[in-house]
Write an enzyme that holds these catalytic residues in place. Structure first.
Site, mmCIF file in Angstrom:
data_model
loop_
_atom_site.group_PDB
_atom_site.id
_atom_site.type_symbol
_atom_site.label_atom_id
_atom_site.label_comp_id
_atom_site.label_asym_id
_atom_site.label_seq_id
_atom_site.Cartn_x
_atom_site.Cartn_y
_atom_site.Cartn_z
ATOM 1 N N ARG A 97 36.232 54.364 35.162
ATOM 2 C CA ARG A 97 36.870 53.519 34.152
ATOM 3 C C ARG A 97 36.468 52.062 34.366
ATOM 4 O O ARG A 97 36.220 51.334 33.397
ATOM 5 C CB ARG A 97 38.396 53.701 34.202
ATOM 6 C CG ARG A 97 39.107 53.337 32.906
ATOM 7 C CD ARG A 97 39.534 51.883 32.865
ATOM 8 N NE ARG A 97 40.299 51.582 34.060
ATOM 9 C CZ ARG A 97 40.115 50.509 34.811
ATOM 10 N NH1 ARG A 97 39.234 49.594 34.490
ATOM 11 N NH2 ARG A 97 40.836 50.327 35.907
ATOM 12 N N PHE A 136 29.876 40.893 35.010
ATOM 13 C CA PHE A 136 30.626 39.715 34.572
ATOM 14 C C PHE A 136 31.040 38.944 35.813
ATOM 15 O O PHE A 136 31.813 39.459 36.631
ATOM 16 C CB PHE A 136 31.843 40.217 33.795
ATOM 17 C CG PHE A 136 32.750 39.184 33.206
ATOM 18 C CD1 PHE A 136 32.560 38.733 31.905
ATOM 19 C CD2 PHE A 136 33.850 38.707 33.918
ATOM 20 C CE1 PHE A 136 33.433 37.805 31.332
ATOM 21 C CE2 PHE A 136 34.722 37.780 33.357
ATOM 22 C CZ PHE A 136 34.505 37.336 32.047
ATOM 23 N N GLY A 137 30.504 37.739 35.967
ATOM 24 C CA GLY A 137 30.786 36.972 37.177
ATOM 25 C C GLY A 137 31.733 35.816 36.927
ATOM 26 O O GLY A 137 31.327 34.792 36.370
ATOM 27 N N THR A 139 35.008 35.672 39.331
ATOM 28 C CA THR A 139 35.633 35.509 40.642
ATOM 29 C C THR A 139 34.627 35.019 41.683
ATOM 30 O O THR A 139 33.475 35.430 41.687
ATOM 31 C CB THR A 139 36.223 36.863 41.093
ATOM 32 O OG1 THR A 139 37.232 37.237 40.170
ATOM 33 C CG2 THR A 139 36.822 36.782 42.483
ATOM 34 N N GLY A 144 40.032 33.323 43.249
ATOM 35 C CA GLY A 144 40.387 34.581 42.595
ATOM 36 C C GLY A 144 41.364 34.325 41.467
ATOM 37 O O GLY A 144 40.981 34.243 40.302
ATOM 38 N N ILE A 170 32.031 41.712 42.140
ATOM 39 C CA ILE A 170 31.525 41.902 40.789
ATOM 40 C C ILE A 170 31.133 43.366 40.572
ATOM 41 O O ILE A 170 30.122 43.841 41.121
ATOM 42 C CB ILE A 170 30.317 40.977 40.521
ATOM 43 C CG1 ILE A 170 30.678 39.526 40.858
ATOM 44 C CG2 ILE A 170 29.868 41.116 39.057
ATOM 45 C CD1 ILE A 170 31.918 38.985 40.152
ATOM 46 N N THR A 171 31.934 44.080 39.780
ATOM 47 C CA THR A 171 31.646 45.474 39.448
ATOM 48 C C THR A 171 30.310 45.552 38.704
ATOM 49 O O THR A 171 30.044 44.723 37.834
ATOM 50 C CB THR A 171 32.774 46.049 38.573
ATOM 51 O OG1 THR A 171 33.990 45.966 39.308
ATOM 52 C CG2 THR A 171 32.512 47.504 38.200
ATOM 53 N N GLU A 370 41.656 41.824 37.890
ATOM 54 C CA GLU A 370 42.051 41.504 36.507
ATOM 55 C C GLU A 370 43.458 40.922 36.465
ATOM 56 O O GLU A 370 44.255 41.240 35.598
ATOM 57 C CB GLU A 370 41.992 42.748 35.613
ATOM 58 C CG GLU A 370 40.666 43.458 35.631
ATOM 59 C CD GLU A 370 39.651 42.823 34.698
ATOM 60 O OE1 GLU A 370 40.050 42.037 33.828
ATOM 61 O OE2 GLU A 370 38.460 43.105 34.863
ATOM 62 N N THR A 372 46.300 39.673 39.606
ATOM 63 C CA THR A 372 47.124 40.404 40.574
ATOM 64 C C THR A 372 48.494 40.699 39.971
ATOM 65 O O THR A 372 48.915 40.049 39.006
ATOM 66 C CB THR A 372 47.326 39.567 41.843
ATOM 67 O OG1 THR A 372 48.006 38.364 41.454
ATOM 68 C CG2 THR A 372 45.993 39.214 42.498
#
Lengths: 391, 260
Positions: A97, A136-137, A139, A144, A170-171, A370, A372
Site C-alpha cells: 500500500r 517524494f522527498g 522529510t 520530520g 523516502i519510500t 504521514e 505522527t
C-alpha cells in the site's frame, strides 16, 4: 450448538451495503489480484526485505496507480474506490500500500496538481502504467514533523538551479525514476522533479528495518545537482505544495489501516475457530470472544469513518483536520487490533505464517509517517479549541 | 467478426455449496455467486480474438437478476454488449431447455461467426450445453479446446480430453467450447469496470425469445432431480504401524478392494 465463524468481520455491520456496485467491483478486483499475485509470497518477501518491482506494471494495467486522478492514462475513479483499493492492498501488506500511495498520491499527485503540462505529459502516463516509479522527498534527517525547517536548498545559477541537501525515509527512493524534491529557495519552499541519473543525485537504501520490509525506503543525497528551470513544479509555492500531497496520501492510509486490521482479525477468528484447548475451540472461551468482539466493534467504526470521509472527499468538501481524525483513529485502532490478534494466535502468532504480527510491525511505520499520531492529535486539538499547541 | 460468449453465474467453487430442500436446485441465497471460471476463459479467448481481428463480442447469459453481475464482469473485461435472459419460468431449467434458450438468444445477435463457451460449468458439470446449442444452431461443434486459432474463415483447435488429443478444423460460423487450460483470464481494469456500466445489456424473457411458443408446451424439463443426499462424512482411515509388514498390509488392502 455451534455455528460458522464470520469470514469477514466487516460483514457484521454490512459495510458493503453503503458502497456502489462499481466500488465493490473495483475492491473485489484488487483483492483477487492480490490473492493471486501477492499473498502467496508476501511472508517470504517481508522476511527477505524484497520489493516485487515486477508487479508495478501489473498494478498499472489494473489502473491502481494514480487511480483517483483524471487524464494522462489515469483511471479517474472516485475517492472511495481509491480508498477501497488501499484497504485491500494494506490487507495484503502495508509495504505494498505504501508503494501505491507514494506512486499515486505523492509522486503522481504532486506532478498532476502542481506540474507544467510538459511535466505531466512526460511523467504521468509512464507512472500510471507502472513503467516508471516515483518518490517524494520532503522529510529530512533532522526535520520530520517540522518540514518548514528543511535544510535542502535550491539556488539560482543563471537560468538553472543548484540543489544541495538530503532527504530521509523516502519510500521507493532507491528505485525511483523521478523524485519530487522539496527545497528551500529565496521565495519559499519549491518542488523540483529530479530524474534518476542526474549528476550529483544519489540514493542509499535503509537496511535493517523491522517494518515495511516488503517496500524500499531510502535516503536521497543532492550534491550540487544542476537542474533546468523546467524541472521546477511551476504552480507550487510554500509548504502548501507538499502538504496538499500528504493529505492525498493520508486519505489512502486511513482506508489502508482498516485493511491491515481486517486481515489480522480474519486470521485471529479463523485460528480461534480451529485451535482446540481444553476440548473446545478457543473461540468458545469468553476472554477470546471479548477480544474478538471489541476488535470487531472498533474495526467497524474505523471502516464507517473511512467511507464517510471518502464521501466527503468525493463531494470536494473534506478538510485536513477531518483527514487527521481518520488517520489518527484508524491507524491507532488497527495497530491495537493487530497486536491483540497476535495474542489470540499464541506462540504461532510470532511466525510469518500468520499475518497479525507482520501487520503490527508494518503499522509501527504507518503510525509515524504521514504525520505522527501526536501531530494529528494536535491538529484535532487545534480544530476543536482554536489553540495551536504544536509549536 | 461477430463473437458470442455464453456465460453462467455459479456459486464460488471455493465456498460451501448447498441445494434447496424443496426442489434440489441450487440454493443461491447463501452462495457467493461468481462468473464461472471456465466460462471466464471462454470470454478471455473472445477478447484476445477481438484484439487481433476486428470483432464485436456479445456476452449471453441465462439466469436470475443476479446473473447481470456475471455479464457486467465480462463487459468490464472488454466485451461490447450483453444479452440477459431472465425469466422466473426458467427456474430449474435442464440441459435441453437451457440450450434452446441460449440458441434463441444467439439468434437474436444476427449473423454470428463464432460462439464460444466453457466445456462445462463448475456447478452442473453436465458438459452438454455447448454441443446441444451447436446442434440447434446447425453449427459445427469443436469442443474441449485448449488452444484456438481463427484464420481465413476457419477455426482450428487443439482438442484435449481424457481419451487423447486431436486437431480439429471447421469453417465459420462454428461453436467452440474451451477447457480451463486455454488461457489465464485478465483482471478487469478499473477503466473497464467504469465503462461496463455504460455498455448496452438487452434483458429478454421467454416471450421475447419465443413469441409464437405455446407457453405450456415449451418448458418441458425432461430431467428432474428426485433426490439429493449430502456426501457422508469420511470414515476414519486404517492406521498401519510399520513393523516391517506395512508394505504387505498395504498391498493386501488394495487387493481386497480390487484396486490393483
Amino acid at each position: 450448538m455451534s455455528g460458522k465463524p464470520l469470514k469477514d468481520p466487516l460483514d457484521l455491520l454490512d459495510i458493503a451495503s453503503v458502497l456502489t456496485d462499481e466500488e465493490r467491483e473495483i475492491q473485489a478486483t484488487v483483492a483477487r489480484f492480490l490473492a493471486d499475485r501477492v499473498r502467496p509470497h508476501i511472508g517470504e518477501w517481508f522476511e527477505n526485505a524484497h520489493f516485487a518491482r515486477e508487479l508495478a506494471p501489473e498494478l498499472g494495467k489494473l489502473g491502481v496507480l494514480g487511480m483517483h486522478l483524471e487524464g494522462y492514462g489515469c483511471a479517474g475513479t472516485n475517492a472511495v474506490s481509491y480508498g477501497l483499493a488501499c484497504l485491500e492492498l494494506e490487507a495484503a501488506d502495508s509495504g505494498f500500500r505504501s508503494f501505491v500511495s507514494v506512486q499515486g498520491s505523492l509522486s503522481m499527485f504532486s506532478i498532476w496538481k502542481w506540474g507544467s503540462e510538459e511535466q505531466k505529459q512526460e511523467w504521468l502516463p509512464r507512472l500510471a502504467a507502472g513503467e516508471a516509479i516515483g518518490c517524494f522527498g520532503l522529510t529530512e534527517p533532522d526535520f520530520g514533523s517540522n518540514p518548514s525547517g528543511m535544510r535542502t536548498r535550491a539556488v539560482r545559477d543563471g537560468d538553472d538551479w543548484i540543489l544541495n541537501g538530503s532527504k530521509m525515509w523516502i519510500t521507493n527512493g532507491g528505485i525511483a525514476d523521478v523524485a519530487t524534491v522539496w527545497a528551500q529557495t529565496e521565495d519559499g519552499v519549491r518542488g523540483f522533479l529530479v530524474p534518476r541519473g542526474t549528476p550529483g543525485f544519489t540514493t542509499q537504501d535503509i537496511k535493517q528495518k523491522m517494518s515495511l520490509r516488503a517496500s524500499i525506503t531510502s535516503e536521497l543525497y543532492f550534491d550540487n545537482v544542476r537542474l533546468p528551470d523546467s524541472a521546477r513544479l511551476p504552480h507550487a509555492q510554500g509548504l502548501r505544495g507538499p502538504l496538499s500531497c500528504l493529505n492525498e496520501a493520508r486519505f489512502g492510509i486511513l482506508f489502508g489501516a482498516v485493511g491491515a486490521g481486517r486481515d489480522s482479525l480474519q486470521a485471529a477468528i479463523e485460528y480461534a475457530d480451529s485451535r482446540v484447548q481444553f476440548d473446545k475451540p478457543i473461540s468458545a472461551f469468553q476472554l477470546t470472544q471479548k477480544k474478538l468482539a471489541d476488535m470487531t466493534v472498533s474495526l467497524g467504526g474505523a471502516a464507517l469513518l473511512a467511507v464517510h470521509l471518502g464521501r466527503l472527499k468525493d463531494q470536494h468538501r473534506i478538510r485536513p483536520e477531518q483527514i487527521s481524525v481518520g488517520k489518527l483513529n484508524n491507524v491507532r485502532e488497527a495497530i491495537a487490533i493487530a497486536r491483540e490478534c497476535r495474542t489470540i494466535l499464541g506462540a504461532n502468532g510470532v511466525s510469518l505464517e500468520y499475518s497479525p504480527l507482520r501487520h503490527a510491525n508494518n503499522l509501527e511505520s504507518v503510525l509515524t509517517y504521514e504525520g505522527t499520531g501526536e501531530m494529528h492529535t494536535l491538529v484535532v486539538g487545534q480544530a476543536i479549541t482554536g489553540q495551536a499547541a504544536f509549536r | 467478426m461477430n463473437i458470442v460468449v455464453l456465460v453462467k453465474q455459479v456459486p464460488d467453487s471455493g465456498a460451501e455449496r448447498t441445494l434447496s430442500t424443496d426442489d434440489h436446485t441450487l440454493d443461491r441465497e447463501d452462495a457467493d455467486l461468481v462468473l464461472d471460471e471456465i466460462n471466464e476463459r471462454a470470454a478471455e479467448e473472445a477478447l484476445r480474438l477481438k484484439e487481433s481481428v476486428d470483432a464485436e463480442v456479445t456476452v449471453v447469459s441465462m439466469g436470475p437478476d443476479s446473473a447481470l453481475e456475471a455479464i457486467r464482469k465480462v463487459l468490464a473485461m472488454g466485451a461490447d454488449r450483453g444479452i440477459h435472459v431472465c425469466d422466473d419460468r426458467l427456474h430449474g431449467a435442464d440441459v435441453l431447455t437451457t440450450a434452446k434458450v441460449l440458441a434463441a438468444a444467439v439468434r437474436r445477435v444476427g449473423d454470428i461467426d463464432l460462439v464460444l463457451a466453457g466445456n462445462a460449468t463448475t456447478d452442473g458439470q453436465a458438459s452438454a450445453v455447448p454441443a446441444v446449442v451447436a446442434d440447434l444452431l446447425g453449427l459445427p461443434q469443436v469442443t474441449h479446446a485448449r488452444e484456438l486459432t481463427v484464420d481465413a474463415g476457419r477455426v482450428r483447435a487443439e482438442r484435449q480430453t481424457e481419451n487423447g488429443e486431436a486437431t480439429l478444423d471447421a469453417p465459420l460460423p462454428a461453436l467452440v467450447s474451451v477447457t480451463e487450460k486455454i488461457n489465464d483470464p485478465r483482471y478487469p481494469s478499473f477503466k473497464g469496470i467504469m465503462a461496463a456500466k455504460k455498455k448496452p445489456v438487452d434483458t429478454v424473457d421467454l416471450d421475447d425469445l419465443f413469441p409464437d411458443a405455446d407457453d405450456a408446451g415449451f418448458l418441458v424439463a425432461r430431467t428432474r432431480v428426485v433426490e439429493a443426499v449430502p456426501r457422508p462424512p469420511r470414515a476414519a482411515g486404517i492406521r498401519i504401524t510399520d513393523d516391517g509388514s506395512a508394505g504387505r498390509q498395504l498391498v493386501e488392502h488394495l487387493i481386497a478392494r480390487k484396486l490393483v
